[in-house]
Design a protein around this motif. Structure first.
Motif, mmCIF file in Angstrom:
data_model
loop_
_atom_site.group_PDB
_atom_site.id
_atom_site.type_symbol
_atom_site.label_atom_id
_atom_site.label_comp_id
_atom_site.label_asym_id
_atom_site.label_seq_id
_atom_site.Cartn_x
_atom_site.Cartn_y
_atom_site.Cartn_z
ATOM 1 N N ALA A 94 -94.169 27.487 58.237
ATOM 2 C CA ALA A 94 -95.067 27.894 59.324
ATOM 3 C C ALA A 94 -95.842 26.675 59.818
ATOM 4 N N ASP A 95 -96.320 26.762 61.053
ATOM 5 C CA ASP A 95 -97.072 25.630 61.619
ATOM 6 C C ASP A 95 -98.479 25.597 61.045
ATOM 7 N N LEU A 96 -99.303 24.720 61.580
ATOM 8 C CA LEU A 96 -100.646 24.547 61.011
ATOM 9 C C LEU A 96 -101.466 25.831 61.080
ATOM 10 N N ASN A 97 -101.209 26.648 62.097
ATOM 11 C CA ASN A 97 -101.967 27.892 62.236
ATOM 12 C C ASN A 97 -101.365 29.038 61.449
ATOM 13 N N GLY A 98 -100.300 28.751 60.758
ATOM 14 C CA GLY A 98 -99.691 29.811 59.954
ATOM 15 C C GLY A 98 -98.666 30.633 60.714
ATOM 16 N N GLY A 126 -90.490 32.289 57.127
ATOM 17 C CA GLY A 126 -90.533 32.210 55.661
ATOM 18 C C GLY A 126 -91.747 32.982 55.204
ATOM 19 N N ILE A 127 -92.930 32.372 55.321
ATOM 20 C CA ILE A 127 -94.171 33.123 55.148
ATOM 21 C C ILE A 127 -95.031 32.881 56.378
ATOM 22 N N TRP A 128 -95.965 33.764 56.636
ATOM 23 C CA TRP A 128 -96.884 33.594 57.764
ATOM 24 C C TRP A 128 -98.236 34.198 57.419
ATOM 25 N N TRP A 129 -99.251 33.731 58.135
ATOM 26 C CA TRP A 129 -100.637 34.148 57.918
ATOM 27 C C TRP A 129 -100.913 35.368 58.793
ATOM 28 N N ASN A 130 -101.296 36.486 58.172
ATOM 29 C CA ASN A 130 -101.500 37.698 58.975
ATOM 30 C C ASN A 130 -102.971 37.904 59.328
ATOM 31 N N GLY A 131 -103.763 36.844 59.165
ATOM 32 C CA GLY A 131 -105.189 36.966 59.475
ATOM 33 C C GLY A 131 -106.016 37.108 58.211
ATOM 34 N N GLU A 132 -105.366 37.601 57.144
ATOM 35 C CA GLU A 132 -106.075 37.783 55.878
ATOM 36 C C GLU A 132 -105.388 37.067 54.744
ATOM 37 N N LYS A 133 -104.072 37.100 54.779
ATOM 38 C CA LYS A 133 -103.329 36.460 53.699
ATOM 39 C C LYS A 133 -101.927 36.059 54.180
ATOM 40 N N TRP A 134 -101.245 35.318 53.285
ATOM 41 C CA TRP A 134 -99.884 34.892 53.592
ATOM 42 C C TRP A 134 -98.925 35.991 53.171
ATOM 43 N N VAL A 135 -98.018 36.343 54.045
ATOM 44 C CA VAL A 135 -97.054 37.395 53.737
ATOM 45 C C VAL A 135 -95.649 36.908 54.073
ATOM 46 N N GLY A 136 -94.650 37.701 53.654
ATOM 47 C CA GLY A 136 -93.256 37.326 53.856
ATOM 48 C C GLY A 136 -92.626 37.128 52.488
ATOM 49 N N GLU A 150 -106.934 27.111 58.218
ATOM 50 C CA GLU A 150 -107.873 26.043 58.598
ATOM 51 C C GLU A 150 -108.322 25.212 57.399
ATOM 52 N N GLU A 151 -108.115 25.700 56.196
ATOM 53 C CA GLU A 151 -108.436 24.871 55.023
ATOM 54 C C GLU A 151 -107.459 23.703 54.895
ATOM 55 N N MET A 152 -106.315 23.825 55.553
ATOM 56 C CA MET A 152 -105.325 22.740 55.610
ATOM 57 C C MET A 152 -104.892 22.255 54.221
ATOM 58 N N ILE A 153 -104.739 23.180 53.295
ATOM 59 C CA ILE A 153 -104.245 22.786 51.982
ATOM 60 C C ILE A 153 -102.768 22.409 52.120
ATOM 61 N N GLY A 154 -102.378 21.302 51.525
ATOM 62 C CA GLY A 154 -101.011 20.800 51.678
ATOM 63 C C GLY A 154 -99.963 21.791 51.189
ATOM 64 N N PRO A 155 -98.817 21.866 51.880
ATOM 65 C CA PRO A 155 -97.796 22.859 51.531
ATOM 66 C C PRO A 155 -96.976 22.510 50.279
ATOM 67 N N PHE A 156 -96.994 21.256 49.875
ATOM 68 C CA PHE A 156 -96.165 20.881 48.720
ATOM 69 C C PHE A 156 -97.062 20.849 47.486
ATOM 70 N N ILE A 157 -97.291 22.038 46.936
ATOM 71 C CA ILE A 157 -98.341 22.187 45.926
ATOM 72 C C ILE A 157 -98.013 21.524 44.592
ATOM 73 N N MET A 158 -96.750 21.189 44.363
ATOM 74 C CA MET A 158 -96.403 20.530 43.103
ATOM 75 C C MET A 158 -96.630 19.017 43.171
ATOM 76 N N ASN A 159 -96.764 18.472 44.370
ATOM 77 C CA ASN A 159 -97.003 17.035 44.498
ATOM 78 C C ASN A 159 -98.501 16.760 44.526
ATOM 79 N N PRO A 160 -98.961 15.774 43.769
ATOM 80 C CA PRO A 160 -100.393 15.451 43.829
ATOM 81 C C PRO A 160 -100.826 15.042 45.237
ATOM 82 N N GLU A 161 -99.863 14.619 46.059
ATOM 83 C CA GLU A 161 -100.163 14.277 47.457
ATOM 84 C C GLU A 161 -100.431 15.528 48.288
#
Ligand code: SF4
Ligand code: SF4
Lengths: 803, 300
Positions: free
Chosen positions: A575-579, A588-598, A610-621
Motif C-alpha cells: 500500500a502507498d503512504l496513506n495505506g 495486499g493489506i490496506w488501512w480502513n481508517g482504524e486498522k490494517w486489513v486484508g 501517518e506514523e510512517m513506521i517502516g514496512p520492513f519490520i525485520m530490518n533495523p532500518e
C-alpha cells in the motif's frame, strides 16, 4: 518465498532466472501458466540452457553460467537511466535515502574491490561501508535522494558501468535480447503493475550466490515489487520439506534463524546483546528486538525445568561455533581427521557434496558413520565405490558403517513446510516395510540409550543429553503431534500479557510468537512456527479450499503459513503512504481508517499510516535494503567471475573472481584453469528424476534412461562428436563419461570478444541403485560462497573429448 | 469393453451398430503452448493401463539424443511426448528457437481409418461418444489397421501378436472419470470434455496466442478424417508437421477401395475375417489362448 506459489498467478511479468520451474517444479509452475492464460503475463527465462521453462516463455536470453549479477545489474542500470523505477516506493520503503560514511570506495574506482580489502586475510574490514550516523544515533538520510553519498546516488554510480554492451560482453548474450528483456522486466515500475521472480539453485550454487539474490531483491525494490500480490522474490525449494529443514535447524543457525552462539558470547546476556540489532531509524519497528524472548523460549523447549534463570536457561549447554561448521566444512573436517563420526539422515553427501572423490576419502577417515535411509545410497556404500572414485582399499577403511532402514515420507506422519512457507500436515499412508523405522523412533532410541550410558558411565558433558526435555508419552517414538505442540509453544506459568492485558494459563498453547517471554514462563521450539498448533488445534491440518481473498489465492484457512499465517511477507509495502493499495485490483493489506486489513498484516495492525513506521519490520532500518553492509564481498552486488573462469573479468581483470570465495587447502582441493579446461560446464536436474533417489525406481528410470552430456551442435561438430557417442568430460578433480546429447538448445557464446562454449549434464546418477552412472559432482569444485558457504556447483571448467 | 458404453461402429460389421441413442462426442485438448514436457501424462498412462515393463527401456535406448522417452510409440507405450527442436526464421530476418513438445497418441478420429480397414469383426469399435477402442480378443494381428491409420498409431505386440493403442481410458470414462493423462497434467495443458466445448476453449486460446507473439497459432482438428477426438492448439499452427502431425491426413485410398468393394456384398465380410485369420495363422501360427487383455498386457 516472500509470496507463495498460488500468488504467482497475480504477476504481470514473471522473471525466471537461476531456476527452471517447468522442469523442477512442474506442479507449482501451473501458476505461471495461469498468469499467462488469465492475464497475458509475460514470462522471461534467462538461463545458460534453453530449458523446459524456456520452451513456454515469451522471451529467452541465453547467458553464460555465473554471470547473473552482470545481467541484473544491467537491468538496474537500464531502469535507473531510463527512469523506470517506482519512485515513491524507493524513497520511502528502501534505504535509498540513507547516507554512507565518507571513505567508501566502489569497485569501479578501486580495481574491482570495495574499500577495506585485506589480501592476507582474504577478507574485508567493513568500517568504510557503514552508514553515516547522526547525533541522535540514527542513520542520516536525504529524502531528496540527491546527496552524492546517499545509497541511491552511490547505486546509480555503481551500476552505471553495466551498460547493455558490457552485459552482452560478460554474459555472452546479444545486446538486443538483453534490452528486450530489460524493457519487459522494468515495465512493472508502474505502481499498478507487479512482477515476480522465481529462482532456485541456479542462483544459490555460485561463489557469488547470496549477491545474486541481493541483486534480484534490489531490482524488485527499485520496481516497487516487494510485499505485493504478484510480486516478490521467490525461492523455489527443491525438496518437499527443505524449507522446514532450514527453518528448524542448521549447524550455522538455531531454529527460527536465531544466531548460533560463538565462543566469545559465554553468557546469555552476551549472546542477546550481540545478536539483537539496534534500531537504525526512529520509525523502525525492528522486530528482532524480541530475540531474547524467542531464545529463552527455545531454551525452555530444549531443557524444560532444567533451564532456569539461575543457570542462564542452560545457554551454556548450546555448542559454541568456533569456525564454519556448514556442510562442506563438516566433510573437510572428516577428511582432516577432526570430525570423527557422522549421522546422515535422509542425506547423501557422496552424491550431493562437491568433489565426490574427496567425499569418499573423507568418509573413509571417519571412525563411524550412521546412515538412516530408504535405500543403500552412495554414502552408505562409499566403501565399495567403483575405482573411478579412487577409494582406499576396503580392507584399509576403518570406518564402522551402520545402515539404519528408515521410513520414507509416505510411511510416517508429520509436517511438510513448502516453498510458500506453508506448514502442511501429512498423514501416514502405509507402514514402513521390514525393520524400517520413522526418524523420531530412531532418534528416540538413540536419546534413551545415550542417556542410559551417560548415567552409567558419566562423561565430559552429560547435561545437555541427560537433562534434555523428553516428556513425550512414548519416549521411544515420540508422537509428532506432541512435538508439534512443543514447536508451537505453550505457557509454563500463569501470566498476564503486559501490553494486551490478556491472561494466559499454565498448560495453554500459545496463540503465536507475540506472547513469548524472556522470563521462562513460555516455551517454543521455533518462534517462527508459533501459531500453528494453538488451542484451536493443529492448523497445519486445515484444508479449507475457500479463497477468502477475492480471487487472489491467499486461502488463509488452508494449512498454516509462517509467520503468523501471513501469505505475503512485508505486505505493508503493498500500500502507498496513506495505506491505499498501489493496485486496487491486487490489494495486499490496506488501512480502513482504524486498522490494517486484508492479508495478515506484516505490521502492527493499529499503526496509523501517518506514523510512517517502516514496512520492513525485520530490518533495523525499517525499510528494504538496496545496500547491505552484512555481505562479505561488498554492500552492492558486483559481477565476479566464477572461481574457475574461461575469461578475465571484463570489468576488472585483476580481480576476476570473488576475492573472498571460501576455498579449501587439502591436496585434493585443486582448481582448474582455462588452458587445460577451456569449456564452461554446469549441472542441472531433470523432471523425470528426483535427486539421487529415483534411480532406485524402475518406471522413472524408463523416462530418462542414462546419464548424458548436453553439447552444443557447433562444438560437437568441431570435436567430431555425434548424437549418442560416448564422451568424456574432465575437470581438475576428475572425469565422467556418458552419452552425448547434441543439441541446439545451447549455443556458443561471444564473451569479451571470444567464443566460449558451455556444456552441461544432469545430476541424478551414481553407483547405487537400479540405473547407475557417474556422479555429476565428481567434477564440481570446493569453492564456496563467502556468506552462505554454498558450493559453486553450477559453473566450473572442463575439457571435453570423445571417449 | 465396459458394458455401459454403447457402440456407434464395429469393425467388419454393417453399421449402424447397437447405438440407438446418441451421446455427446468427447474430446481431449492439448495446448502445446503450455505443455512443459514433464511426462506426467506418460507415467499416468503407464500406471493406469498397467503397461509398465522394465524391458522396454532396454529395447529403446536413448541413443537418438533427445529428452524423448523413446523414439516411437510401442505396443505398451501409448502416450509419448515428442520433443522437437526447431529454428523459426522470422519475417524480420531474426531467428527464434523453439523446443516443441507435443503429446502423441491415438487421435480418436471421427472417421477412423483403422476401424474401416479392420477385417476382424468387433476388433475395433467406436463408442457413441466417439472414442475408438481396440478389442484384443477379436484382433487377428493382420495389421490392416496400421495401414488404415493416417497417424501411424496402432502397434503390434511381438509377444501377443495383437495390436494396441490408447483407449482414451475408456474404463475410466465409463465411470465418469477423465482419462489418466488429463488427471495428471500439472499445467492444465490437457483438458477433457465435450468436443464442442473444447473447440470453443481452443479457439479462444488461439485468439489469445495471436495477440501474444504467435501470429500463426491455430487449432488442429483435421477435416480429412472428419475431425479428431484429440484436438491441438499449435503455436506454429501453419506447420503441424513440426509437431509430428500430418499436414492434411486422410484415410488411405486403399482402405476406401477395400471398404467400397465390401459394401455391396456384406456377407463377404465374414470371408474377409476368415481370410484375415488365415493370414494371421500363416504369419504367426496358431493363437493358443487369446486370454483377457490384462493378461496380454503383462506379457507384452
Ligand atoms: S488415430 Fe489411427 S488408431 Fe486412432 S482412431 Fe484414428 S485411425 Fe484409428
Ligand atoms: S502432463 Fe501435460 S504438461 Fe506434462 S508432458 Fe503431459 S501434456 Fe505436457
Amino acid at each position: 518465498m516472500t509470496n507463495n506459489w498460488v500468488d504467482i498467478k497475480n504477476a504481470d511479468v514473471i522473471l525466471v532466472m537461476g531456476g527452471n520451474p517447468a522442469e523442477n517444479h512442474p506442479c507449482g509452475f501451473k501458476w505461471a501458466i495461469e498468469a499467462k492464460k488469465t492475464r497475458n503475463a509475460k514470462l522471461i527465462c534467462v538461463d545458460p540452457r534453453f530449458n523446459r521453462t524456456a520452451a513456454v516463455s515469451d522471451q529467452f536470453v541465453q547467458i553464460r553460467s555465473g554471470t547473473d549479477i552482470a545481467f541484473l545489474a544491467g537491468v538496474m542500470n537500464y531502469m535507473l537511466t531510463n527512469n523506470r523505477i517506482h519512485k515513491e516506493y524507493v524513497a520511502n520503503y528502501t534505504n535509498a535515502p540513507f547516507l554512507i560514511k565518507e571513505g567508501l570506495l566502489l569497485p569501479g574506482d578501486n580495481d574491482g574491490l570495495f574499500s577495506g580489502f585485506d589480501p592476507q586475510k582474504r577478507a574485508y574490514d567493513k568500517s568504510t561501508w557503514a552508514y553515516e550516523m547522526g547525533t541522535d544515533n540514527f542513520v542520516k538520510v536525504d529524502m531528496t535522494l540527491e546527496d552524492p553519498r546517499c545509497v541511491f546516488q552511490l547505486m546509480k554510480k555503481h551500476y552505471s558501468r553495466y551498460t547493455a554492451e558490457m552485459v552482452a560482453s560478460i554474459c555472452g548474450c546479444s545486446k538486443e535480447d538483453f534490452l528486450k528483456a530489460a524493457e519487459m522486466i522494468s515495465s512493472t515500475y508502474a505502481p499498478e503493475k507487479a512482477g515476480t521472480i522465481m529462482y532456485a539453485l541456479g542462483w544459490t550454487h555460485h561463489s557469488s550466490a547470496v549477491q545474486n539474490i541481493r541483486a534480484a531483491a534490489s531490482m524488485q525494490l527499485l520496481l516497487g515489487n516487494v510485499g505485493r500480490p504478484g510480486g516478490g522474490v521467490n525461492a523455489l525449494r527443491g525438496h518437499s520439506n527443505i524449507q522446514g529443514a532450514t527453518d528448524m535447524n542448521q549447524t550455522h543457525t538455531l531454529p527460527g534463524y536465531l544466531k548460533m552462539p560463538k565462543p566469545e558470547w559465554q553468557s546469555l546476556k552476551e549472546f542477546i546483546d550481540a545478536t539483537t540489532p539496534k534500531k537504525l531509524r526512529p520509525n523502525s519497528m525492528n522486530y528482532w528486538e524480541n530475540t531474547d524472548k524467542f531464545m529463552v523460549s527455545m531454551l525452555k523447549a530444549f531443557w524444560g525445568s532444567a533451564a532456569t534463570t539461575e543457570n542462564d536457561f542452560a545457554y551454556s549447554w548450546l555448542p559454541k561455533m568456533d569456525r564454519d561448521y556448514s556442510w562442506v566444512y563438516i566433510y573437510d573436517g572428516a577428511y582432516n581427521g577432526i570430525v570423527k563420526g557422522v549421522f546422515s539422515f535422509g542425506m547423501n553427501p557422496v552424491g550431493n557434496g562437491p568433489h565426490s572423490k574427496k567425499m569418499v576419502q573423507a568418509l573413509s577417515r571417519l571412525d563411524w558413520l550412521v546412515v538412516a535411509e530408504n535405500f543403500e545410497t552412495e554414502t552408505a556404500s562409499f566403501w565399495k565405490a567403483p575405482k573411478e572414485y579412487d577409494p582406499p582399499a576396503a580392507a584399509q577403511i576403518k570406518t564402522e558403517v551402520f545402515m539404519l532402514p528408515a521410513a520414507n515420507f509416505a510411511e510416517k506422519d508429520g509436517v511438510f513446510t513448502n516453498s510458500s512457507r506453508w506448514l502442511q500436515w501429512k498423514w501416514k499412508v502405509v507402514d514402513p516395510p521390514g525393520d524400517a523405522k520413522a526418524d523420531q523412533e530412531i532418534i528416540g532410541r538413540l536419546v534413551l540409550k545415550l542417556r542410559e550410558l551417560y548415567n552409567k558411565e558419566g562423561g565430559k558433558l552429560p547435561d545437555p543429553v541427560v537433562k534434555m526435555a523428553w516428556n513425550y508419552s512414548n519416549p521411544v517414538s515420540p508422537n509428532l503431534e506432541e512435538v508439534a505442540k512443543e514447536v508451537n509453544g505453550k505457557v509454563l506459568e500463569d501470566f498476564t500479557d503486559e501490553k494486551t492485558k490478556v491472561d494466559y494459563k499454565k498448560g495453554q498453547q500459545v496463540p503465536g510468537y507475540a506472547v513469548l517471554r524472556a522470563d521462562g514462563k513460555t516455551l517454543s521450539g521455533n518462534w517462527l512456527h508459533s501459531g500453528y498448533y494453538t488451542e484451536a488445534g493443529n492448523l497445519a491440518m486445515r484444508r479449507n479450499p475457500v479463497d477468502d481473498s477475492g480471487g487472489l489465492g491467499a486461502y488463509h484457512n488452508w494449512a498454516f503459513n509462517w509467520p503468523a499465517n501471513r501469505r505475503i511477507m512485508y505486505n505493508r509495502a503493498s500500500a502507498d503512504l496513506n495505506g491505499k493499495p498501489w493496485d486496487p485490483k491486487r490489494p495486499g493489506i490496506w488501512w480502513n481508517g482504524e486498522k490494517w486489513v486484508g492479508d495478515v498484516p506484516d505490521y502492527k495492525p493499529d499503526y496509523k499510516p501517518e506514523e510512517m513506521i517502516g514496512p520492513f519490520i525485520m530490518n533495523p532500518e525499517g525499510v528494504g535494503k538496496l545496500y547491505a553492509v552484512e555481505m562479505n564481498e561488498g554492500p552492492f552486488p558486483e559481477h565476479y567471475e566464477p572461481y574457475e573462469t574461461p575469461v578475465d573479468n571484463p570489468l576488472h581483470p585483476k580481480v576476476s573472481s570473488n576475492p573472498v570465495t571460501k576455498l579449501f587447502k587439502t591436496k585434493m582441493d585443486v582448481y582448474g584453469t582455462r588452458d587445460k579446461f577451456p569449456i564452461v560446464c554446469t549441472t542441472f536436474r531433470l523432471t523425470e528424476h528426483f535427486h539421487y533417489w529415483t534411480k532406485h525406481e524402475a518406471i522413472l528410470n524408463q523416462l530418462q534412461q542414462e546419464f548424458f552430456v548436453e553439447i552444443p551442435e557447433e562444438l560437437a561438430k568441431e570435436k567430431g562428436i555425434k548424437h549418442g557417442d560416448r564422451v568424456k568430460v574432465s575437470s581438475a578433480r576428475g572425469s565422467v563419461e556418458g552419452k552425448a546429447m547434441v543439441t541446439k538448445r545451447i549455443r556458443p557464446l561471444k564473451v569479451a570478444g571470444q567464443t566460449v562454449w558451455q556444456i552441461g549434464f544432469p545430476i541424478h546418477w551414481g553407483y547405487a541403485g537400479k540405473s547407475v552412472g557417474p556422479l555429476a559432482n565428481t567434477l564440481t569444485p570446493t569453492a564456496l560462497d563467502p556468506n552462505s558457504s554454498t558450493p559453486e556447483y553450477k559453473a566450473f571448467l572442463v575439457s571435453l573429448d570423445k571417449a | 469393453m465396459p458394458s455401459n458404453m454403447e457402440l456407434r461402429r464395429i469393425s467388419a460389421t454393417p453399421s449402424p451398430a447397437t447405438g440407438v441413442r446418441t451421446a455427446p462426442t468427447v474430446a481431449k485438448m492439448i495446448d502445446t503452448t503450455t505443455c512443459i514436457g514433464c511426462k506426467a501424462c506418460e507415467v499416468a498412462c503407464q500406471e493406469w493401463n498397467d503397461l509398465f515393463n522394465a524391458d522396454i527401456a532396454l529395447e529403446a535406448p536413448s541413443e537418438f539424443g533427445s529428452y524423448q522417452t523413446m523414439p516411437d510409440l510401442t505396443a505398451n507405450f501409448w502416450n509419448l511426448i515428442r520433443f522437437n527442436e526447431h529454428v523459426e526464421k522470422r519475417p524480420d530476418g531474426s531467428e527464434k528457437f523453439h523446443w516443441l513438445m507435443a503429446k502423441d497418441q491415438c487421435m480418436h478420429c471421427e472417421d477412423p481409418g483403422c476401424l474401416k480397414a479392420c477385417p476382424a469383426p468387433g476388433a475395433i469399435v467406436q463408442y457413441t461418444n466417439g472414442v475408438v477402442d481396440f478389442q484384443q480378443e477379436h484382433c487377428i494381428g493382420c495389421e490392416y489397421c496400421v495401414t488404415g491409420c493416417p497417424f501411424d498409431i496402432p502397434r503390434l505386440s511381438k509377444k501377443t501378436k495383437k495390436v494396441y493403442k490408447c483407449t482414451l481410458c475408456t474404463d475410466r470414462l465409463a465411470y465418469g472419470l477423465e482419462p489418466a493423462c488429463i488427471k495428471a497434467c500439472p499445467t492444465g495443458c490437457l483438458q477433457f470434455g465435450t468436443k464442442e466445448h473444447l473447440v470453443q476453449i481452443a479457439n479462444a486460446r488461439v485468439e489469445q496466442l495471436k495477440h501474444n507473439g504467435y501470429e500463426k497459432a491455430a487449432i488442429y482438428d483435421p477435416p480429412g478424417v472428419g475431425g479428431t477426438g484429440v484436438i491441438y492448439v499449435l503455436g506454429l499452427g501453419d506447420q503441424p508437421e513440426l509437431y509430428g502431425l500430418p499436414n492434411d491426413p486422410h484415410v488411405p485410398w486403399t482402405v476406401s477401395v477395400w471398404k467400397h468393394a465390401l459394401k455391396p456384398i456384406g456377407s463377404l465380410l465374414m470371408i474377409g475375417a476368415l481370410l484375415g485369420t488365415i493370414i494371421h495363422y500363416v504369419r504367426y501360427g496358431r493363437n493358443e489362448a487369446p486370454g483377457m487383455r490384462k493378461v496380454d498386457r503383462e506379457e507384452v
